[in-house]
Design a protein around this motif. Structure first.
Motif, PDB file in Angstrom:
ATOM      1  N   TRP A 207       0.834  -1.192   0.000  1.00  0.00           N
ATOM      2  CA  TRP A 207       0.000   0.000   0.000  1.00  0.00           C
ATOM      3  C   TRP A 207       0.872   1.247   0.000  1.00  0.00           C
ATOM      4  N   SER A 208       0.308   2.351  -0.507  1.00  0.00           N
ATOM      5  CA  SER A 208       0.977   3.654  -0.461  1.00  0.00           C
ATOM      6  C   SER A 208       0.163   4.561   0.447  1.00  0.00           C
ATOM      7  N   GLN A 209       0.853   5.340   1.287  1.00  0.00           N
ATOM      8  CA  GLN A 209       0.146   6.065   2.339  1.00  0.00           C
ATOM      9  C   GLN A 209       0.944   7.270   2.806  1.00  0.00           C
ATOM     10  N   ARG A 210       0.223   8.269   3.267  1.00  0.00           N
ATOM     11  CA  ARG A 210       0.824   9.431   3.919  1.00  0.00           C
ATOM     12  C   ARG A 210       0.015   9.748   5.174  1.00  0.00           C
ATOM     13  N   THR A 211       0.689   9.928   6.305  1.00  0.00           N
ATOM     14  CA  THR A 211       0.030  10.363   7.528  1.00  0.00           C
ATOM     15  C   THR A 211       0.141  11.873   7.616  1.00  0.00           C
ATOM     16  N   ASP A 212      -0.997  12.534   7.781  1.00  0.00           N
ATOM     17  CA  ASP A 212      -1.030  13.993   7.703  1.00  0.00           C
ATOM     18  C   ASP A 212      -0.798  14.681   9.044  1.00  0.00           C
ATOM     19  N   THR A 213      -1.183  14.026  10.135  1.00  0.00           N
ATOM     20  CA  THR A 213      -1.085  14.670  11.452  1.00  0.00           C
ATOM     21  C   THR A 213      -0.670  13.639  12.490  1.00  0.00           C
ATOM     22  N   SER A 214      -0.432  14.127  13.710  1.00  0.00           N
ATOM     23  CA  SER A 214      -0.035  13.242  14.796  1.00  0.00           C
ATOM     24  C   SER A 214      -1.246  12.475  15.318  1.00  0.00           C
ATOM     25  N   PRO A 274       7.869   9.659   8.479  1.00  0.00           N
ATOM     26  CA  PRO A 274       7.630  11.030   8.938  1.00  0.00           C
ATOM     27  C   PRO A 274       6.280  11.564   8.496  1.00  0.00           C
ATOM     28  N   ILE A 275       5.652  12.323   9.372  1.00  0.00           N
ATOM     29  CA  ILE A 275       4.360  12.932   9.081  1.00  0.00           C
ATOM     30  C   ILE A 275       4.483  13.826   7.845  1.00  0.00           C
ATOM     31  N   GLY A 276       3.513  13.704   6.955  1.00  0.00           N
ATOM     32  CA  GLY A 276       3.468  14.534   5.756  1.00  0.00           C
ATOM     33  C   GLY A 276       4.233  13.994   4.579  1.00  0.00           C
ATOM     34  N   ALA A 326      -6.898  15.796  12.166  1.00  0.00           N
ATOM     35  CA  ALA A 326      -7.108  15.231  10.830  1.00  0.00           C
ATOM     36  C   ALA A 326      -6.119  14.102  10.617  1.00  0.00           C
ATOM     37  N   GLY A 327      -6.448  13.212   9.680  1.00  0.00           N
ATOM     38  CA  GLY A 327      -5.768  11.949   9.712  1.00  0.00           C
ATOM     39  C   GLY A 327      -4.761  11.576   8.687  1.00  0.00           C
TER      40      GLY A 327
END
Length: 648
Positions: A207-214, A274-276, A326-327
């Protein structure tokens, strides 16, 4: 006496030999069709062999060999083989003429070679492997019409069980020029009633993913409490034993029953995330000891042995176990119910990365006209030292059109020039009862005050019309005072806009109001050529555009009797959702203008250009057309050079 027809095994053996009347088929590296006879170069019962070589990308190719027996009693036959990315050829496998289905797994893989070369992951499943593919970068797969729409379900690209929205639906968003699915609420959830990960079979989950916030964010859960093999894949978390501990910037795979990994308590080690930042993840589950693997961006994080069975229950994607901000954003998910063969992980990872990087090849190919429905569009290069900007490509570049709130570029440019000329960058802009204006961004009331940065941000990000009126009236009065003149302050500012526009060479532009509304003051009119020119000039003269209009969000400090801080977001989706290609920009949307946008774009090699688009029929088409132009510019323009040119 003529020899008898060759058996399948004999023919396959002969096709693997060097000579078939034309030399060694193995050395053929150019696409084409070739004909020959038997290994001695003479006919055997009129048996002829024709071979077609098809060269793909990435070192992959396939060959189709056909036999023709003109004497009676021997039917034609077809054989195929597949060359891997390492250059090794698999054995020939017969394709039955009756239904064109290979009789061996190698034939199936040969049959899929072109799809593989094109990066189509569905080709991985042509050998009958079970699994699923969910592509959140495809509007059709998400069943939505626009970026702001909420999907009712997500389609499995293989025709299997789809994902059904439960709770508060994840939202579609643009990221790196592609659509993605973004989770923003604690109840966001996508459920797959049929388990994604099989109970005992080998499996590749990617899967490809990005976490936007803590905060603790669950990506993929196949979970049955208390059962060995339950699976939890979460961002911003590490598992201490079986207890999740919030740890920003990490991706953790927890599978109950793993005790020989490198992580805490023998579990699978966490991967830095890392976030973002986007990343691609691959989880390989194999039977046996220490054969399973967890990868991030092509780097092996850990090896471990999987439990004997994986819990079979509903699989949930994009689920928050906590409601901390936000997630998260997901691009694509693939689950293959078998072990991956050589080269297949590279194909999977390339496909995953397409969900968060530009598809532009920049491979020296010639310019291909982008297919867009917007009324007008333009690319203008940003000048480097010793050069001037130049129009690279345009569609209806000199057609006079309504720009909507792209007008605020002229408004902001005119105001900054006068403020700096009057040494008044400390001006405070106060909203008065008469400043109320229809349209977007009405977040000010009488008595509210903004400084210059705040006014620029409120005009540029949410496109506040009331702020624009305050800006125009305040600076218009300053101009009147400077000239020792009287009159209507707002009208004086509109005159200054037209004067500045003419001064810089915007020969086809007229401005009847400061906000870009269609009607007041006769409306506003300009061309793509004029606005692209002003993008260049404003960018050179005023760093405020890059510094402020590049921010996805802004904490707006409002003074006055109701002092407060409010968060505002950018109206350009490319900027709001972190597309790395777009630096600063402005949208424009009215009934007459339809959907417009201007922005600065980073081209391959670090070059910059300005894009201006007019008259898209919807918000989603505004961005789809811009993305098509960005891709064409990356593919078919010589970057970086002093003055980029379209490749012919």
């Amino acid at each position: 006496m003529p020899q008898t027809a060759l058996t399948t095994a004999q023919l396959a053996a002969k096709m693997d030999r060097e000579a078939l009347g034309i030399g060694n088929f193995d050395v053929i590296t150019e696409s084409g069709s070739y004909r020959g006879y038997n290994a001695t170069g003479t006919p055997v019962a009129n048996l002829q062999i024709a071979l077609t070589h098809i060269e793909g990308s990435g070192g992959r190719a396939w060959q189709v060999g056909r036999t023709q027996q003109t004497a009676s009693g021997t039917p034609s036959r077809e054989f195929r083989r597949y060359r891997t990315s390492t250059g090794e050829w698999e054995g020939w496998a017969e394709i039955l003429a009756s239904d064109a289905v290979a009789t061996a797994a190698q034939g199936m893989r040969a049959d899929s070679a072109l799809q593989r070369a094109a990066g189509d992951p569905a080709a991985l499943f042509l050998d009958g492997s079970g699994g699923a593919i969910y592509d959140f970068t495809d509007r059709q797969a998400l069943g939505i019409a626009s970026v702001s729409s909420v999907p009712s379900a997500v389609t499995d690209m293989l025709g299997g069980t789809g994902l059904v929205v439960s709770g508060t639906a994840p939202k579609a968003a643009l990221s790196s020029g592609r659509l993605t699915l973004r989770s923003i609420d604690s109840t966001d959830q996508l459920n797959r009633p049929v388990p994604l990960i099989p109970e005992t079979a080998d499996c590749v989950l990617a899967w490809s993913q990005r976490t936007d916030t803590s905060g603790y964010k669950a990506m993929i859960w196949q979970h049955l409490v208390g059962v060995t093999g339950r699976t939890q894949i979460s961002a911003n978390v590490r598992f201490n034993g079986a207890v999740p501990v919030v740890a920003d910037g990490w991706m953790q795979v927890f599978i109950a029953g793993v005790v020989d990994g490198a992580g805490s308590g023998g579990m699978i080690a966490a991967a830095p995330h890392p976030i973002g930042q986007w990343a691609d993840f691959v989880l390989i589950l194999r039977s046996g000891e220490k054969q399973s693997q967890f990868w991030r961006n092509g780097v092996l994080i850990d090896t471990f042995s999987r439990p004997t069975t994986i819990a079979q229950t509903t699989t949930t994607l994009l689920r928050h176990p906590s409601a901390v901000g936000a997630g998260q954003t997901m691009g694509r998910v693939l689950c293959l119910h078998r072990a991956a063969a050589d080269g297949e992980l590279d194909l999977i990872r390339a496909w995953l990365r397409e969900s968060f990087t530009s598809a532009a090849a920049n491979d020296g190919s010639s310019w291909v006209e982008p297919e867009i429905s917007s009324v007008a569009a333009m690319i203008r290069s940003k000048p480097v030292a010793g050069t001037v900007g130049a129009v690279i490509w345009a569609k209806a570049g000199i057609e006079v059109l309504r720009p909507g709130s792209m007008t605020k570029l002229v408004t902001a440019y005119t105001g900054l020039r006068w403020l700096k000329q009057l040494d008044a960058m400390d001006t405070v802009f106060e909203c008065q009862p008469g400043d109320a204006t229809s349209g977007s961004g009405n977040n000010l009331t009488a008595g509210d005050t903004l400084d210059v940065d705040g006014a620029m941000a409120n005009m540029g990000l949410p496109s506040s019309n009331v702020t624009t009126t305050v800006w125009a009236r305040t600076i218009g009065q300053m101009i009147l005072d400077h000239e020792a003149a009287t009159g209507d302050a707002y009208s004086r500012f509109i005159a200054a806009m037209n004067a500045e526009s003419a001064r810089v060479g915007m020969i086809a532009s007229t401005w009847g109001n400061a906000s870009g509304l269609d009607g007041p003051g006769g409306g506003v009119w300009t061309t793509a050529e004029d606005l692209a020119l002003l993008c260049e000039i404003a960018d050179q003269e005023h760093p405020e555009f890059q510094r402020i209009w590049s921010q996805p969000t802004w904490d707006l400090e409002i003074g006055g009797p109701n002092a407060r801080i409010t968060s505002i977001g950018h109206s350009v989706d490319f900027i709001e959702y972190g597309d790395p290609r777009v630096t600063w920009g402005k949208t424009g949307t009215t009934t007459g203008a339809q959907n417009c946008m201007l922005c600065q774009v980073i081209a391959p090699g670090g070059s910059r250009y300005y894009y201006v688009g007019f008259g898209a029929s919807s918000d989603s088409i505004r961005y789809a057309d811009a993305d098509a132009v960005f891709t064409a510019a990356a593919d078919g323009v010589d970057w970086p050079v002093l003055i980029p040119q379209l490749r012919q």
